[in-house]
Design a protein around this motif. Sequence first.
Motif, PDB file in Angstrom:
ATOM      1  N   GLY A  27      -4.783   6.052  -7.708  1.00 20.27           N
ATOM      2  CA  GLY A  27      -3.997   7.261  -7.488  1.00 20.27           C
ATOM      3  C   GLY A  27      -3.074   7.549  -8.659  1.00 20.27           C
ATOM      4  N   TRP A  28      -2.411   6.517  -9.153  1.00 19.89           N
ATOM      5  CA  TRP A  28      -1.522   6.687 -10.308  1.00 19.89           C
ATOM      6  C   TRP A  28      -2.309   7.118 -11.547  1.00 19.89           C
ATOM      7  N   VAL A  29      -3.469   6.484 -11.778  1.00 19.95           N
ATOM      8  CA  VAL A  29      -4.286   6.807 -12.947  1.00 19.95           C
ATOM      9  C   VAL A  29      -4.743   8.260 -12.894  1.00 19.95           C
ATOM     10  N   PHE A  30      -5.212   8.706 -11.724  1.00 20.27           N
ATOM     11  CA  PHE A  30      -5.672  10.084 -11.591  1.00 20.27           C
ATOM     12  C   PHE A  30      -4.532  11.072 -11.833  1.00 20.27           C
ATOM     13  N   TRP A  31      -3.377  10.762 -11.327  1.00 14.54           N
ATOM     14  CA  TRP A  31      -2.236  11.665 -11.504  1.00 14.54           C
ATOM     15  C   TRP A  31      -1.843  11.778 -12.982  1.00 14.54           C
TER      16      TRP A  31
END
Length: 365
Positions: A27-31
């Motif tokens: 989730g952090w990487v995608f954001w």
Amino acid sequence: MSLQLSSKTRRNLTRIIPFGIIWLVSGWVFWIVEQAAVGNSYQDQSSRITMNFEVFLFSSAALMIVGLLIGTIELIYLNQVFSKKSFTKKIVYKTIFYILLLLIITFITYPIAKSLELDISIFDPRVWHMFGDYLTSITHLSTDIQLATSLLVSLFYSEISENIGHGVLMNFFTGKYHTPTEELRIFMFSDMKSSTAIAEQLGHIKYFELLKEYYADFTEAIIQHSGEIYQYVGDEIIISWRYEDGIANNNCIKCFFAMKKDLQKRTEWYSTNYGIAPTFKAGFHFGKVTTGEIGVLKKEIIFTGDVLNTTARIQGLCNQYNVDILISRDLCQSLLLEPEFRMQSLGRKELKGKEQDLELFTVID
């Protein structure tokens, strides 16, 4: 007063937690990637949730909880439901199930996050109007791609973990045995009785099906008593414990009797389906082993040391002594068995390849 978790609970927790981590990190990487790629260039900002500290905390917590929820469902329920399906069918069926689950989660989490961003009630009509816009927006498509990626990574992690063993997978990830390590371990070599005659009676295919059921019936006992499956070798299963885990609460010996009890519970089922009821014998010993990764085309974590040969030879003497369990004197001296178990010495025996005789014991429950 400290909370003492069972071996099964500890094992489940160590298998479920990585799901939460996978979802949180992805989730952090995608954001981050999304921000770097498009920044504030969205044509329609109304349905998009602006990230502030409060929303970031909620989103991170939600991702972690969703990952843990999926891990729990996967390991406690779905693995059992689809255990006899092929790898491809498992992925397809599970993906369909989780897509429906994630749709439900989206209907719950988006309104909450939007209400936090706008600092208004979740029941405010503006929240639900924006939710409608969100469902038809590029933001929704981006979120779906993120969730699908996290889901597929989770499912592949689950399948790989199930096939090679969670402990082995974690050891590969951490590089624990990339450099050979010396350990003190207990081993149990367990062998099905009269396996050759049973195989001839049933035929190869039917015998293989029996082996699958036979090994499956040992699973609960091994988990409950902190055992680790080292290898399946035909009709033989090699179980290992770190010395401290095997000695604690007499786990290694109790595991044997729990396996025996679980197998006896299904005597009637085996007799009905295969015409025989399998039984087994086992030998126990402990000692130092060198543990490390080996192989190029196929990597494995293996143990090397004299203790393995000795344990195999101890197990091979069960028929000669007409007992189901044989234990070396060295291991007996490390155990403090409860009154329900009684040790009986069978005398000293010269083992092939050993310079000194070894005193052997059996255990009567």
